[in-house]
Design an enzyme around this catalytic site. Structure first.
Site, PDB file in Angstrom:
ATOM      1  CG  ASP A   1      -1.897   1.025   1.377  1.00 48.18           C
ATOM      2  OD1 ASP A   1      -2.305   1.566   0.338  1.00 48.18           O
ATOM      3  OD2 ASP A   1      -2.318   1.322   2.522  1.00 48.18           O
TER       4      ASP A   1
ATOM      5  CD  GLU B   1      -0.223   5.632  -3.693  1.00 50.92           C
ATOM      6  OE1 GLU B   1       0.252   5.769  -2.555  1.00 50.92           O
ATOM      7  OE2 GLU B   1      -0.964   4.698  -4.002  1.00 50.92           O
TER       8      GLU B   1
ATOM      9  CG  ASP C   1      -8.146   4.496   0.313  1.00 50.09           C
ATOM     10  OD1 ASP C   1      -8.069   3.249   0.388  1.00 50.09           O
ATOM     11  OD2 ASP C   1      -7.322   5.262   0.833  1.00 50.09           O
TER      12      ASP C   1
HETATM   13  O1  MIG Z   1      -3.739   5.881   5.007  1.00 48.76           O
HETATM   14  O2  MIG Z   1      -3.577   0.621   5.747  1.00 48.76           O
HETATM   15  O3  MIG Z   1      -5.855   2.197   0.440  1.00 48.76           O
HETATM   16  O4  MIG Z   1      -6.857  -0.051   1.733  1.00 48.76           O
HETATM   17  O5  MIG Z   1      -6.834  -0.048   4.556  1.00 48.76           O
HETATM   18  C1  MIG Z   1      -4.529   4.794   4.674  1.00 48.76           C
HETATM   19  C2  MIG Z   1      -4.717   1.377   5.917  1.00 48.76           C
HETATM   20  C3  MIG Z   1      -3.663   3.592   4.446  1.00 48.76           C
HETATM   21  C4  MIG Z   1      -4.886   2.947   2.485  1.00 48.76           C
HETATM   22  C5  MIG Z   1      -5.371   1.788   1.704  1.00 48.76           C
HETATM   23  C6  MIG Z   1      -6.415   1.053   2.478  1.00 48.76           C
HETATM   24  C7  MIG Z   1      -5.848   0.597   3.805  1.00 48.76           C
HETATM   25  C8  MIG Z   1      -5.325   1.805   4.580  1.00 48.76           C
HETATM   26  N1  MIG Z   1      -4.340   2.517   3.771  1.00 48.76           N
END
Ligand code: MIG
Length: 839
Positions: A427, A430, A505
């Site tokens: 995750d 980016e 999200d």
């Molecule tokens: O700042 O890990 O898109 O699926 O549950 C949020 C927590 C960070 C973003 C992800 C989401 C995940 C969440 N993450």
């Protein structure tokens, strides 16, 4: 260019064009346009590679990779950059087509067996025609670049003519309407919490689009990792423009003429993944976050006691010790290996989150080690880039360094080999940075870039791709007998070789159900078939009805995962708004919405498990031929203008048309069917194509149609993919007047023995007429099925069979009536070769 001028009208002439700069004066910056003038030389550099050079030194290299794929590179001063790409697959084989160069008064022409490529002497414009002379793709302004003294190359652009009826698809990660005509986009990987259909850019960069004009399709892939822009005639000037804010103009033209052929060629160029483990195609349950251990076990037990199939459960960031990657929070999870083992024994794979941001903390050994070895991204003068993410101050591995990638891959060792976590979820890559408006690194952070060194401006869009690559390659090294499973949020073209993706999200509302449908279609036709959305919506609160409709659509998305924000949305009043009024419960499990919805949720997930052999076969086809698993309807029949504007329906695999219900309260559905004959899956009623039909669509059923002539394989419902060996196969066969080929691919569902012939590929040929049905089965491969029984169900037969021959022996059948339609059921040995039915 004009923008710069406009911007500076007030602060007169601070940034000025080189032609207007007076020698005695000083300016904020001085820019220069680079526009090809007249070609003065054309040479053949090597077989299939030609170089055109203008008087003003602008140089074009044209390479013919196949008969229908041409690469164009432009250099403003005759010097090309080092030829390197993260996107292009090492396994891509150029076929070295036969070409030759001709010179005429005004142009040069290079011809292959599929296309003619004209390069005009004036302005070095490119014009591609097919062999019938139809204009396929024509430069409008063609190539231009802009540089300035301070920035160097700041923009490389190509503009092409947009014909009146030309439409555009692709670009992977966009949430707006499917046809891109009239819209413009930016590519810059961005953490886009609460995005909607107007948000751009999003998480991924896939600078590849399709054009369709007069029934002929081509694709353009601009392989440039800088921030890029695509404008599909948004200003109605009759042109399409694509540009990047640095680097080289380097694009591939791919001639179809079918959209599907463009898709397959693009996917071959940028790579296909290997098959995933089959459990990864089962149903996954996720939440931010399930903890402690007792909660995880409770969820798992609930699935099994309710007999709702599920293959995987996810642990989001809270499993870690203060968000330190590769650690466990021992108070929530005192014995992770034991817990994971217990889950595994119940048939659940455990998947955990790993973020790129590592806590900057000397007591954290991974940080200390990475720092000592100089593995983290740095600012221009050598300070480590520190940015706040979950663990507060974080450092970020430089995944463009192969040594860092292999280190990173090895960090998974304990989780993967000892704890036996089955897959990893990458995750925030980016890369996302908290607190600042920009949401990411400054553009001058440095990167290794495979030894070429590059700024973040060039590297940004591949950060997530290289992170998921490091993960994928690491898992492969750690267990070379297992297929890795990775899911990533950010990526770039070609990232499909390493990882699945989810759409990020989203929000629990009906609009987002529509967006999920479009995004998954678009990602699939852009090389990424292994895609899914957060089923039910991430932020906000779903209703039972929305949740069920989303679960039904998700059956037809290769990645099938429920995810939600859980309690973490508290305090965010905007996302907590929902049509049901105040939040009732933040839970989003199949049983969270009351018994009525629970049984419908179960029913949807069961359909997924029944269709697994069909889905796995579609995946195999994608890995073999680059055919997208989800296809927008234009990819089914690009000659039908009605399909070009269809967004809701799509073809899943080769033969199932899906018409998801995406509106609240809808219990009937009107849709336009493509050419041919289609069977309503739930009623077995057939409908002729090329017309609008209206059908009932109760909340219990997602409308789906099967193409006539198809043989659709089903497995019995299992609670998880390795619960027990499949003990019978069911083939649903839909009558057609004529011939249709279907396939079924199977193997052991994990490992790589399939690469050594340990697979089974069955080809079914259906030939039907009013007088006879002939269905044959041919098997290839060494893998032996686990089942002996094969149920064959015939739908839509034009006669009641009187003669039924299976491998020349007479056999009996049973009849079933479905909504007034007769279905003939044969119970056969799995190895049958031929069925003949006659009146
Ligand atoms: O700042 O890990 O898109 O699926 O549950 C949020 C927590 C960070 C973003 C992800 C989401 C995940 C969440 N993450």
């Amino acid at each position: 260019m004009t923008k710069l001028k406009k911007k500076n009208t007030k602060q007169k002439h601070k940034i000025i064009h080189i032609d207007k700069a007076e020698p005695s004066k000083r300016y904020d910056d001085v820019y220069q346009d680079h526009i090809p003038d007249q070609i003065e030389s054309a040479t053949q550099q090597e077989l299939n590679v030609y170089i055109f050079r203008c008087k003003n030194k602008i140089t074009l290299q044209v390479s013919f990779l196949t008969e229908s794929m041409i690469r164009f590179r432009y250099a403003i001063n005759g010097e090309f950059q080092n030829d390197f790409s993260y996107a292009i697959d090492d396994e891509f084989n150029a076929s070295d087509p036969k070409t030759h160069l001709e010179e005429e008064n005004d142009f040069f022409k290079i011809t292959t067996s599929h296309v003619q490529c004209f390069v005009l002497k004036e302005g070095m414009k490119v014009h591609i025609k097919n062999l019938d002379g139809a204009c396929i793709c024509e430069d409008d302004g063609g190539f231009r670049a802009q540089s300035s003294i301070l920035k160097g190359i700041s923009r490389v652009t190509v503009s092409k003519k947009a014909a009146k009826d030309e439409v555009y698809f692709g670009l992977g990660d966009k949430s707006s309407s499917l046809n891109l005509r009239g819209q413009k986009f930016e590519n810059w990987n961005t953490d886009s919490f609460l995005y909607d259909d107007k948000t751009d850019p999003l998480y991924r960069t896939i600078p590849f689009y399709y054009s369709l004009k007069n029934g002929l399709a081509y694709g353009i892939f601009m392989d440039n990792t800088y921030r890029s822009h695509f404008d599909f005639d948004s200003k109605k000037r009759g042109n399409v423009e694509f540009s990047a804010s640095g680097g080289e103009m380097n694009y591939y033209f791919i001639y179809g003429p079918s959209l599907l052929s463009v898709a397959a060629q693009y996917t071959k160029l940028t790579g296909k993944p290997d098959l995933p483990p089959i459990w990864a195609l089962g149903f996954h349950q996720c939440r931010f976050s399930y903890y402690p251990e007792s909660k995880v076990k409770e969820i798992a037990n609930e699935f099994r006691s309710r007999q709702i199939p599920c293959d995987a459960i996810y642990l989001d960031i809270d499993y870690m010790d203060e968000f330190r990657c590769f650690t466990w929070n021992n108070s929530h999870f005192p014995k992770p290996t034991e817990m994971i083992k217990a889950l595994r024994e119940k048939g659940f794979k455990t998947i955990v989150m790993i973020d790129p941001g590592l806590k900057a903390d000397d007591n954290y050994s991974i940080y200390a080690e990475g720092k000592k070895r100089d593995y983290f991204c740095k600012r221009p003068d050598g300070d480590i880039m520190i940015g706040p993410v979950w663990p507060s101050d974080c450092v970020f591995p430089d995944f463009t360094n192969p040594v860092v990638r292999s280190w990173w891959g090895h960090l998974y060792r304990t989780l993967y080999s000892k704890n036996r976590i089955a897959g990893f979820w990458n995750d925030m890559n980016e890369p996302a940075v908290f607190k600042i408006e920009k949401k990411t690194f400054p553009e001058d952070v440095r990167h290794y870039y495979e030894g070429e060194y590059a700024s973040h401006a060039k590297m940004h869009n591949v950060y997530g791709m290289q992170m998921s690559r490091a993960t994928h390659e690491g898992l492969l090294r750690l267990k070379n007998h297992r297929r890795p499973f990775v899911i990533t949020r950010a990526t770039y073209s070609g990232g499909q070789r390493y990882s699945s993706v989810w759409t990020g999200d989203n929000t629990s509302n009906w609009k987002h159900l529509k967006i999920a449908n479009i995004q998954c279609q678009r990602l699939s036709i852009s090389g990424f078939s292994f895609v899914g959305s957060d089923v039910g919506g991430f932020a906000g609160q779903a209703t039972g009805e929305l949740f069920v409709r989303w679960l039904q659509l998700g059956v037809f998305h290769p990645l099938y995962r429920v995810h939600s924000i859980g309690e973490n949305s508290e305090g965010d009043s905007e996302t907590n708004q929902n049509e049901a009024g105040p939040t009732i419960s933040m839970d989003q499990e199949p049983w969270s919405f009351g018994e009525e919805f629970t049984s419908l949720a179960k029913y949807a997930i069961e359909l997924r498990y029944q269709l697994l052999p069909y889905i796995y076969t579609a995946f195999w086809k994608y890995t073999k031929e680059g055919i997208p698993m989800i296809k927008s309807l234009a990819f089914y029949d690009q000659t039908d203008p009605k399909l070009i504007e269809t967004e809701r329906e799509f073809i899943f695999g080769e033969q199932i048309l899906v018409s998801p219900v995406i509106k609240k309260g809808r219990t009937n559905q009107k849709l336009y069917l493509p050419k041919g004959l289609w069977y309503h899956y739930w009623t077995a009623t057939s409908y002729g194509g090329n017309q609008k039909v209206e059908i009932e669509a109760p909340l219990s059923h997602i409308p789906i149609f099967i193409k006539a002539g198809s043989v659709i394989p089903h497995y019995p419902i299992r609670q998880y993919t390795d619960e027990k060996p499949v003990d019978e196969l069911t083939l649903h066969v839909y009558f057609k007047n004529g011939k249709e080929i279907s396939q079924l691919y199977e193997d052991e569902g994990d490992g790589f023995a399939y690469k050594n012939d340990q697979f089974s590929l069955k080809t079914y040929e259906f030939i039907g007429s009013d007088k006879e049905i002939n269905l044959t089965q041919h098997k290839k491969g060494q893998w032996i099925d686990t089942y002996h029984t094969c149920n064959v169900l015939f739908y839509g037969l034009p006669f009641q069979p009187a003669v039924c021959l299976v491998d020349e022996a007479e056999i009996d059948f049973q009849t079933i009536e479905i909504s007034g339609n007769m279905v003939y059921h044969f119970i056969l040995d799995n190895n049958f070769q031929q069925i003949i039915l006659k009146p």
